[in-house]
Design a protein around this motif. Structure first.
Motif, PDB file in Angstrom:
ATOM      1  N   SER A 272     -11.508  14.960  -2.011  1.00  0.00           N
ATOM      2  CA  SER A 272     -10.566  14.876  -0.907  1.00  0.00           C
ATOM      3  C   SER A 272      -9.935  16.239  -0.636  1.00  0.00           C
ATOM      4  O   SER A 272      -9.574  16.958  -1.572  1.00  0.00           O
ATOM      5  CB  SER A 272      -9.466  13.861  -1.228  1.00  0.00           C
ATOM      6  OG  SER A 272      -8.453  13.896  -0.242  1.00  0.00           O
ATOM      7  N   PRO A 273      -9.785  16.612   0.630  1.00  0.00           N
ATOM      8  CA  PRO A 273      -9.119  17.880   0.956  1.00  0.00           C
ATOM      9  C   PRO A 273      -7.604  17.790   0.827  1.00  0.00           C
ATOM     10  O   PRO A 273      -6.911  18.795   0.938  1.00  0.00           O
ATOM     11  CB  PRO A 273      -9.515  18.117   2.413  1.00  0.00           C
ATOM     12  CG  PRO A 273      -9.696  16.742   2.967  1.00  0.00           C
ATOM     13  CD  PRO A 273     -10.272  15.929   1.837  1.00  0.00           C
ATOM     14  N   TYR A 274      -7.091  16.592   0.590  1.00  0.00           N
ATOM     15  CA  TYR A 274      -5.654  16.382   0.528  1.00  0.00           C
ATOM     16  C   TYR A 274      -5.199  16.221  -0.918  1.00  0.00           C
ATOM     17  O   TYR A 274      -5.896  15.657  -1.749  1.00  0.00           O
ATOM     18  CB  TYR A 274      -5.263  15.132   1.314  1.00  0.00           C
ATOM     19  CG  TYR A 274      -5.818  15.114   2.705  1.00  0.00           C
ATOM     20  CD1 TYR A 274      -5.312  15.954   3.695  1.00  0.00           C
ATOM     21  CD2 TYR A 274      -6.881  14.282   3.033  1.00  0.00           C
ATOM     22  CE1 TYR A 274      -5.830  15.950   4.974  1.00  0.00           C
ATOM     23  CE2 TYR A 274      -7.414  14.266   4.315  1.00  0.00           C
ATOM     24  CZ  TYR A 274      -6.893  15.099   5.275  1.00  0.00           C
ATOM     25  OH  TYR A 274      -7.417  15.100   6.537  1.00  0.00           O
ATOM     26  N   LYS A 275      -4.007  16.708  -1.207  1.00  0.00           N
ATOM     27  CA  LYS A 275      -3.413  16.495  -2.515  1.00  0.00           C
ATOM     28  C   LYS A 275      -2.511  15.276  -2.429  1.00  0.00           C
ATOM     29  O   LYS A 275      -1.628  15.211  -1.572  1.00  0.00           O
ATOM     30  CB  LYS A 275      -2.623  17.725  -2.958  1.00  0.00           C
ATOM     31  CG  LYS A 275      -1.976  17.561  -4.335  1.00  0.00           C
ATOM     32  CD  LYS A 275      -1.430  18.863  -4.846  1.00  0.00           C
ATOM     33  CE  LYS A 275      -0.590  18.663  -6.109  1.00  0.00           C
ATOM     34  NZ  LYS A 275      -1.200  17.794  -7.108  1.00  0.00           N
TER      35      LYS A 275
ATOM     36  N   ASP B 125       0.831  -1.208   0.000  1.00  0.00           N
ATOM     37  CA  ASP B 125       0.000   0.000   0.000  1.00  0.00           C
ATOM     38  C   ASP B 125       0.862   1.253   0.000  1.00  0.00           C
ATOM     39  O   ASP B 125       1.717   1.421   0.860  1.00  0.00           O
ATOM     40  CB  ASP B 125      -0.908   0.026   1.238  1.00  0.00           C
ATOM     41  CG  ASP B 125      -2.204  -0.717   1.019  1.00  0.00           C
ATOM     42  OD1 ASP B 125      -2.860  -0.456  -0.001  1.00  0.00           O
ATOM     43  OD2 ASP B 125      -2.551  -1.561   1.857  1.00  0.00           O
ATOM     44  N   HIS B 126       0.585   2.125  -0.962  1.00  0.00           N
ATOM     45  CA  HIS B 126       1.233   3.440  -1.012  1.00  0.00           C
ATOM     46  C   HIS B 126       0.151   4.474  -0.712  1.00  0.00           C
ATOM     47  O   HIS B 126      -0.754   4.702  -1.509  1.00  0.00           O
ATOM     48  CB  HIS B 126       1.819   3.673  -2.401  1.00  0.00           C
ATOM     49  CG  HIS B 126       2.503   4.999  -2.576  1.00  0.00           C
ATOM     50  ND1 HIS B 126       2.693   5.888  -1.535  1.00  0.00           N
ATOM     51  CD2 HIS B 126       3.045   5.592  -3.668  1.00  0.00           C
ATOM     52  CE1 HIS B 126       3.327   6.961  -1.980  1.00  0.00           C
ATOM     53  NE2 HIS B 126       3.533   6.813  -3.278  1.00  0.00           N
ATOM     54  N   PHE B 127       0.231   5.092   0.473  1.00  0.00           N
ATOM     55  CA  PHE B 127      -0.799   6.032   0.888  1.00  0.00           C
ATOM     56  C   PHE B 127      -0.561   7.458   0.384  1.00  0.00           C
ATOM     57  O   PHE B 127      -1.353   8.350   0.658  1.00  0.00           O
ATOM     58  CB  PHE B 127      -0.924   6.039   2.419  1.00  0.00           C
ATOM     59  CG  PHE B 127      -1.730   4.901   2.943  1.00  0.00           C
ATOM     60  CD1 PHE B 127      -3.106   5.002   3.052  1.00  0.00           C
ATOM     61  CD2 PHE B 127      -1.131   3.706   3.307  1.00  0.00           C
ATOM     62  CE1 PHE B 127      -3.864   3.949   3.516  1.00  0.00           C
ATOM     63  CE2 PHE B 127      -1.874   2.647   3.778  1.00  0.00           C
ATOM     64  CZ  PHE B 127      -3.245   2.768   3.885  1.00  0.00           C
ATOM     65  N   SER B 128       0.521   7.674  -0.354  1.00  0.00           N
ATOM     66  CA  SER B 128       0.792   9.002  -0.928  1.00  0.00           C
ATOM     67  C   SER B 128       0.704  10.100   0.128  1.00  0.00           C
ATOM     68  O   SER B 128       0.132  11.173  -0.111  1.00  0.00           O
ATOM     69  CB  SER B 128      -0.198   9.298  -2.068  1.00  0.00           C
ATOM     70  OG  SER B 128      -0.230   8.255  -2.999  1.00  0.00           O
ATOM     71  N   ASP B 129       1.246   9.834   1.276  1.00  0.00           N
ATOM     72  CA  ASP B 129       1.094  10.746   2.407  1.00  0.00           C
ATOM     73  C   ASP B 129       2.057  11.916   2.295  1.00  0.00           C
ATOM     74  O   ASP B 129       3.269  11.765   2.405  1.00  0.00           O
ATOM     75  CB  ASP B 129       1.338   9.978   3.709  1.00  0.00           C
ATOM     76  CG  ASP B 129       1.138  10.828   4.945  1.00  0.00           C
ATOM     77  OD1 ASP B 129       0.604  11.948   4.799  1.00  0.00           O
ATOM     78  OD2 ASP B 129       1.501  10.380   6.035  1.00  0.00           O
ATOM     79  N   ARG B 130       1.495  13.100   2.065  1.00  0.00           N
ATOM     80  CA  ARG B 130       2.318  14.308   2.031  1.00  0.00           C
ATOM     81  C   ARG B 130       2.476  14.939   3.412  1.00  0.00           C
ATOM     82  O   ARG B 130       3.253  15.868   3.585  1.00  0.00           O
ATOM     83  CB  ARG B 130       1.693  15.345   1.085  1.00  0.00           C
ATOM     84  CG  ARG B 130       1.745  14.984  -0.394  1.00  0.00           C
ATOM     85  CD  ARG B 130       1.089  16.079  -1.203  1.00  0.00           C
ATOM     86  NE  ARG B 130       1.035  15.776  -2.629  1.00  0.00           N
ATOM     87  CZ  ARG B 130       1.895  16.242  -3.533  1.00  0.00           C
ATOM     88  NH1 ARG B 130       2.876  17.043  -3.167  1.00  0.00           N
ATOM     89  NH2 ARG B 130       1.756  15.933  -4.811  1.00  0.00           N
TER      90      ARG B 130
END
Length: 360
Positions: A129-132, A79-84
């Motif tokens: 989503s509020p996240y990029k 899993d890659h959650f792309s967490d910035r």
């Protein structure tokens, strides 16, 4: 037990997130639970379950390979959650997220998995989503890295979107343009939820909402689905408003109703929902599938998704690959009392084997 079937069954260890968090199981225990359910493959999210992440040692890889051998399973996906949001005071830049994404690709390769689940900007619909997150330009930059390590980026097509949504096309176009076929579509069964789940209603009650209006809408959604009709909230809105729903209740009703109508909003001439025809058409193109579910009723069926029809569409469409259980009822229902994640996943595998005609 490993098989040579076209459709194989696995478990995303995300399904055991609370068991892991509250130390009921360690990573090996989660793998053992998945194998006990009958899984052939494992999806793992290293951020949460690998203490050495992202600098995983050779010693850990040796242990990991030993677990795969001991429990007769194989690694399927990372899993890659792309967490910035790694830092409290800033978001990662595109370049930093690109570098971070390479860790996932390299880790998948070292673990023996051939895919990373990509949480991308269009994961739950453009602008929702509020996240990029990761976008098509970053994914394009990652394609040569994926080719080097033979790791596929699986774009999760999650409700309110579905596999046919054109918002995923820029990712596929990048792979075609570069001649590097390392991006593909991952179906998520949230796209085939025809009513509010009981798990969501339980969560709503814990959060102080009134369940009478939610159950009324759920019953109306179920009645429409099983009668072969398209559900429109407008058809019952007068009765809903007469029940004086709160702002929070109305928001939940509108959100779930919009997704139901979007994905089950058209019928074929024979009266079947177009959603299943579309899934069947896309089945040969899919690289991975999440068997999402939130609750299972007393009859052994997922309470808000028609698993017999979903799995029939995949099977008849010629899908070849893994369907990994992804149980998310835990974080919805645990507030009302502990949910047995291990038992839920076991029952889910019984259901999927029945739907696919495998031996129980």
């Amino acid at each position: 037990m490993r098989t040579d079937r076209d459709i194989k069954l696995g478990v995303s260890l995300y399904s055991y997130q609370d068991n892991y968090y509250f130390k009921k199981h360690d990573l090996e225990g989660c793998i053992a639970a998945a194998a006990g359910a009958g899984a052939e493959g494992i999806e793992v999210f290293p951020d949460a379950m690998m203490p050495e992440w992202p600098y995983i040692s050779d010693a850990f890889i040796d242990r990991w390979n030993g677990w795969m051998e001991r429990y007769d399973v194989e690694p399927v996906c990372v899993d890659h959650f792309s967490d910035r949001a790694m830092w409290h005071d800033k978001q990662l830049t595109d370049d930093e997220l690109y570098e971070r994404s390479i860790w996932y690709i390299k880790t998948a390769h070292r673990l023996g998995a051939h895919a990373i689940r990509l949480l991308h900007d269009e994961h739950i619909g453009k602008g929702i989503s509020p996240y990029k997150l990761t976008d098509a330009s970053i994914a394009e930059r990652l394609l040569p890295v994926c080719a080097k390590y033979d790791v596929m980026m699986a774009l999760e097509c999650h409700a309110p979107t579905n596999v046919a949504d054109p918002i995923h096309q820029p990712y596929l176009d990048a792979a075609k343009r570069l001649g590097l076929p390392y991006i593909g579509l991952q179906a998520d069964f949230s796209s085939y939820e025809y009513c509010i789940s009981t798990a969501d209603i339980i969560l709503a009650k814990v959060e102080g909402m009134h369940t009478d209006v939610l159950n009324y809408v759920r019953d109306a959604q179920r009645d429409a689905y099983f009668s072969g009709r398209v559900f429109h909230l407008e058809d019952i809105i007068d009765k809903v408003e007469a029940m004086n729903p709160t702002v929070a209740e109305m928001a939940l009703i509108k959100r779930t109703s919009s997704s139901v109508t979007r994905n089950f909003g058209s019928l074929e001439p024979d009266g079947t929902f177009t959603a299943y025809k579309t899934l069947k058409e896309y089945a040969p193109k899919l690289v991975y599938v999440h068997g999402k579910f939130y609750d299972i009723d007393d009859s052994g069926q997922v309470d808000s998704m028609d698993y017999p029809k979903i799995l029939a569409a995949l099977k008849e469409g010629g899908y070849k690959g893994y369907i990994c259980s992804e149980f998310e009822g835990n974080r919805r229902m645990n507030g009302a009392g502990w949910v047995d994640e291990v038992e839920y996943v076991r029952r889910h595998h019984v259901l999927m084997r029945q739907c696919l005609g495998y031996e129980a």
